[in-house]
Design a protein around this motif. Structure first.
Motif, mmCIF file in Angstrom:
data_model
loop_
_atom_site.group_PDB
_atom_site.id
_atom_site.type_symbol
_atom_site.label_atom_id
_atom_site.label_comp_id
_atom_site.label_asym_id
_atom_site.label_seq_id
_atom_site.Cartn_x
_atom_site.Cartn_y
_atom_site.Cartn_z
ATOM 1 N N SER A 145 -7.149 23.917 -21.360
ATOM 2 C CA SER A 145 -8.663 23.369 -21.868
ATOM 3 C C SER A 145 -9.287 24.803 -21.837
ATOM 4 N N ASP A 146 -10.407 24.845 -22.710
ATOM 5 C CA ASP A 146 -11.191 26.176 -22.714
ATOM 6 C C ASP A 146 -12.397 25.902 -21.862
ATOM 7 N N ALA A 147 -12.463 24.868 -21.066
ATOM 8 C CA ALA A 147 -13.633 24.582 -20.175
ATOM 9 C C ALA A 147 -13.985 25.645 -18.902
ATOM 10 N N GLY A 148 -15.163 25.503 -18.610
ATOM 11 C CA GLY A 148 -15.458 26.519 -17.515
ATOM 12 C C GLY A 148 -15.281 25.484 -16.258
ATOM 13 N N PRO A 149 -15.435 26.057 -14.936
ATOM 14 C CA PRO A 149 -15.243 25.127 -13.824
ATOM 15 C C PRO A 149 -16.409 24.058 -13.682
ATOM 16 N N THR A 150 -17.647 24.565 -14.319
ATOM 17 C CA THR A 150 -18.818 23.451 -14.202
ATOM 18 C C THR A 150 -18.709 22.591 -15.372
ATOM 19 N N ASP A 151 -17.924 22.679 -16.120
ATOM 20 C CA ASP A 151 -17.893 21.380 -17.215
ATOM 21 C C ASP A 151 -16.816 20.561 -16.561
ATOM 22 N N CYS A 152 -16.508 19.518 -17.554
ATOM 23 C CA CYS A 152 -15.639 18.166 -17.016
ATOM 24 C C CYS A 152 -16.242 17.458 -16.097
ATOM 25 N N ALA A 153 -17.697 17.182 -16.282
ATOM 26 C CA ALA A 153 -18.129 16.355 -15.184
ATOM 27 C C ALA A 153 -17.609 14.937 -15.306
ATOM 28 N N GLU A 154 -17.294 14.559 -16.405
ATOM 29 C CA GLU A 154 -17.126 13.053 -16.840
ATOM 30 C C GLU A 154 -15.723 12.898 -16.029
ATOM 31 N N LEU A 155 -14.564 13.763 -16.233
ATOM 32 C CA LEU A 155 -13.512 13.738 -15.279
ATOM 33 C C LEU A 155 -13.621 13.850 -13.926
ATOM 34 N N ARG A 156 -14.402 14.817 -13.413
ATOM 35 C CA ARG A 156 -14.371 15.162 -11.992
ATOM 36 C C ARG A 156 -15.105 14.076 -11.483
ATOM 37 N N TYR A 157 -15.873 13.426 -11.978
ATOM 38 C CA TYR A 157 -16.782 12.305 -11.256
ATOM 39 C C TYR A 157 -16.505 10.766 -11.885
ATOM 40 N N MET A 158 -15.249 10.708 -12.321
ATOM 41 C CA MET A 158 -14.926 9.499 -13.011
ATOM 42 C C MET A 158 -14.944 8.523 -11.870
ATOM 43 N N ASP A 159 -15.187 7.402 -12.221
ATOM 44 C CA ASP A 159 -15.032 6.211 -11.262
ATOM 45 C C ASP A 159 -13.560 5.816 -11.218
ATOM 46 N N ARG A 160 -12.935 5.883 -10.347
ATOM 47 C CA ARG A 160 -11.557 5.934 -10.076
ATOM 48 C C ARG A 160 -10.865 4.579 -9.557
ATOM 49 N N GLU A 161 -11.501 3.758 -8.878
ATOM 50 C CA GLU A 161 -11.196 2.495 -8.202
ATOM 51 C C GLU A 161 -12.112 1.309 -8.542
ATOM 52 N N GLY A 162 -11.365 0.306 -8.080
ATOM 53 C CA GLY A 162 -12.426 -1.157 -8.186
ATOM 54 C C GLY A 162 -11.844 -2.192 -8.971
ATOM 55 N N HIS A 163 -11.899 -3.464 -8.633
ATOM 56 C CA HIS A 163 -11.185 -4.493 -9.226
ATOM 57 C C HIS A 163 -12.008 -4.737 -10.742
ATOM 58 N N ASP A 164 -13.310 -4.070 -10.816
ATOM 59 C CA ASP A 164 -13.972 -4.156 -12.090
ATOM 60 C C ASP A 164 -13.360 -3.403 -13.306
ATOM 61 N N LEU A 165 -12.231 -2.620 -12.868
ATOM 62 C CA LEU A 165 -11.520 -1.758 -13.760
ATOM 63 C C LEU A 165 -10.370 -2.493 -14.269
ATOM 64 N N VAL A 166 -9.958 -3.383 -13.744
ATOM 65 C CA VAL A 166 -8.706 -4.413 -14.231
ATOM 66 C C VAL A 166 -9.225 -5.041 -15.524
ATOM 67 N N ARG A 167 -8.161 -4.792 -16.531
ATOM 68 C CA ARG A 167 -8.279 -5.313 -17.752
ATOM 69 C C ARG A 167 -9.633 -4.875 -18.298
ATOM 70 N N ALA A 168 -10.258 -3.968 -18.026
ATOM 71 C CA ALA A 168 -11.569 -3.339 -18.483
ATOM 72 C C ALA A 168 -11.172 -2.341 -19.757
ATOM 73 N N TYR A 169 -11.884 -2.517 -20.825
ATOM 74 C CA TYR A 169 -11.625 -1.976 -21.964
ATOM 75 C C TYR A 169 -13.111 -1.243 -22.472
ATOM 76 N N LYS A 170 -12.813 -0.170 -23.147
ATOM 77 C CA LYS A 170 -14.266 0.561 -23.750
ATOM 78 C C LYS A 170 -15.111 -0.396 -24.631
#
Lengths: 410, 152
Positions: A313-338
């Motif tokens: 990736s060409d991103a710098g250390p302060t980029d990628c906020a979506e990935l770094r602060y991604m919601d990682r767990e929880g029942h609401d992600l089961v069978r959740a689609y975009k």
């Protein structure tokens, strides 16, 4: 008694007249409704955000190379599959079938491409975090292109050396390398990969990533086009005459879309998507392996060597906020689609992540009934809409298409 | 609803109410999505924590707060007497009370900026409407939390 009946009748007639005046002529929107409608217009779409992870994202030479690669069937195991085999330019870059066919059959429905440069997450479950890392997935999928990164590198060296060099620098000498090698795929491909030196693997990975970046530069040029709805929303916002821009039924559908239907909970903003993941109780597709959606994608995107935080990736250390602060767990992600963008949706049957619902009528009925989810918990609640209201909602969805055109030709 | 109308002698007399009721109910349903936050909602960005141990202030990066973007904000915390609270442990959570869901991201406090100010990264609001932010503060005086209301 009789007098009161007459009075009652007159009152009822007046009230009904008022009601039909609201729904049949230009509606009177509340300030909140007007604001919400304005926020759905394509004119509020911000300029294309830069992709810091792709240094050539806005390079026209990269886009031209990417365009060629997008249509090139040499990037496949049988010489017959290109991205464009499933993403057909004259069909909004999708294929109109429940499940896609490449070297085999996929377990999900092909997605359209217009506006995906705005998506923080790619695929129905968001298991990739950029257009360029997304593009690498189908190339090595056994049921899609069925090729591997080393074969891709060989194709670049043989057929695209000059164009590639102009964007990324010279293609390294690959003449000693096996035809096929990859950390994924067949036993043979994996064995050859294991036999490569660290430097050789890195050289191949770099070409592979650059192929993705060139394709992404091309995909960035594919953008949604203004629709009849946008013309209406813009006229409304500007205080211009809106007469005749939408039919009374379509207006009624719009009223339901932003109101009783609660559609803008998830289909909001100018792309009609909140770019997030929801369990909406869509039935499991018969005959396919269990599909848990977003919850299974979290580990995949974190482990992807081509993600925003990875070495390619060409991103710098302060980029990628979506990935770094991604919601990682929880029942609401089961069978959740975009939540998919609803732009152009009318011409894109069948619907949902595995084409489970064949018609828009079935889709609005699904929302009205809000069935229980096959796994996890549906966020929907029954809407208690009448047949007329469902028909109006469906009619409104038709206004989200370009007038007189089916595709999003770049 | 005109609850004050006199008791009807015949049910037929109420017939005229039907369309009125229908319109009323329709209007109510429309309001469900566009439900404004309760009118008495305290939208102040400065709030005392529940037990009164601290006072927190949210400093959004832009106004109005944009929907759908990853945001970096500053949070300022003081003791009740206004003295900046240094080196506290902060955490941020939130959601939409009217929809029963949380934030679409996991924001984190990424930097102690000194002087009782802290950087919060990774906030995101994925739809317009009423959101709440819960700020939890841990320091020598104890752990306490404050809730802020936002209207996007």
């Amino acid at each position: 008694m009789r007098a009161s009946l007459v009075v009652g009748g007159v009152l009822a007639a007046t009230a009904l007249a008022g009601w039909s005046w609201f729904t049949l002529s230009s509606p009177v929107w509340s300030p909140a409704e007007t604001k919400l409608i304005a926020s759905l217009s394509l004119s509020t779409l911000p300029p294309l955000p830069p992709d810091p992870s792709n240094a050539v994202g806005d390079d026209p030479a990269a886009a031209a190379l990417g365009r060629a690669l997008f249509f090139d069937t040499r990037l496949s195991g049988n010489g017959q599959v290109a991205c464009a085999s499933c993403h057909l330019p004259d069909k909004q870059f999708q294929d109109g079938t429940p499940l896609a066919s490449g070297m085999g059959q996929t377990n999900r429905r092909t997605m359209p491409i217009a506006g995906t440069a705005y998506n923080p997450w790619l695929f129905w479950d968001g298991r990739r975090d950029s257009q360029w890392s997304q593009a690498l997935g189908p190339l090595e999928s056994a049921v899609e292109h069925g090729t591997d990164r080393t074969q891709v590198a060989h194709v670049i060296a043989a057929a695209y050396a000059v164009d590639y060099e102009a964007v990324f620098g010279a293609v390294p000498d690959l003449s000693n390398l096996a035809e096929h090698a990859s950390p994924l795929g067949s036993d043979a491909a994996r064995a050859s990969w294991a036999a490569l030196s660290e430097a050789e693997r890195d050289a191949i990975n770099r070409i592979f990533a650059n192929v993705g970046k060139a394709i992404a530069a091309f995909e960035r040029t594919i953008l949604p086009q203004p629709t009849r709805f946008d013309a209406y929303a813009d006229a409304l916002t500007a205080g211009h005459d809106t007469t005749g821009l939408l039919t009374p039924t379509e207006l009624e559908g719009l009223r339901l879309f932003v109101g009783k239907g609660e559609c803008t909970k998830c289909h909001n903003g100018p792309l009609l998507t909140d770019q997030h993941f929801h369990n909406t109780g869509v039935p499991a597709a018969p005959g396919l392996p269990a599909d848990s959606g977003r919850i299974d994608a979290i580990a995949q995107v974190l482990a992807d060597p081509f993600n925003c935080l990875g070495i390619y990736s060409d991103a710098g250390p302060t980029d990628c906020a979506e990935l770094r602060y991604m919601d990682r767990e929880g029942h609401d992600l089961v069978r959740a689609y975009k939540s998919p963008s609803l732009r152009g949706v009318t011409e894109r049957a069948p619907f949902m992540h595995a084409g489970q619902l064949g018609t828009l009528a079935a889709v609005v009925r699904h929302y009205n009934e809000a069935p229980a989810a096959p796994a996890g918990h549906s966020e929907l609640e029954p809407l208690a809409m009448s047949e007329a209201e469902l028909a109006a909602l469906e009619a409104f969805l038709g206004t989200l298409s370009e007038a007189g055109s089916e595709g999003n030709q770049p | 609803m005109p609850k004050s109308s006199p008791a009807p002698k015949s049910p037929l007399r109420l017939l005229w109410l039907l369309p009125v009721l229908l319109i009323g109910v329709g209007g109510f349903k429309v309001a469900a999505m566009l439900q404004p936050p309760p009118s008495d909602l305290d939208l102040s960005l400065t709030q005392a924590t529940e037990q009164g141990l601290y006072i927190g202030t949210l400093e959004p990066s832009a106004s109005p707060i944009p929907v759908g973007q990853i945001l970096t904000w500053t949070v300022a915390v003081t003791l009740p007497d206004g003295q900046p609270l240094e080196h506290a442990d902060l955490s941020i959570d939130g959601g939409m009370p009217q929809h029963g869901h949380g934030l679409p991201t996991e924001p984190q406090v990424t930097e102690d900026l000194g002087g009782g100010r802290y950087r919060v990264e990774g906030l995101k609001f994925n739809m317009p409407g009423w959101w709440t932010i819960k700020l939890s503060v841990s320091a020598a005086a104890g752990t306490d939390s404050a809730t802020f209301n936002l209207s996007l």
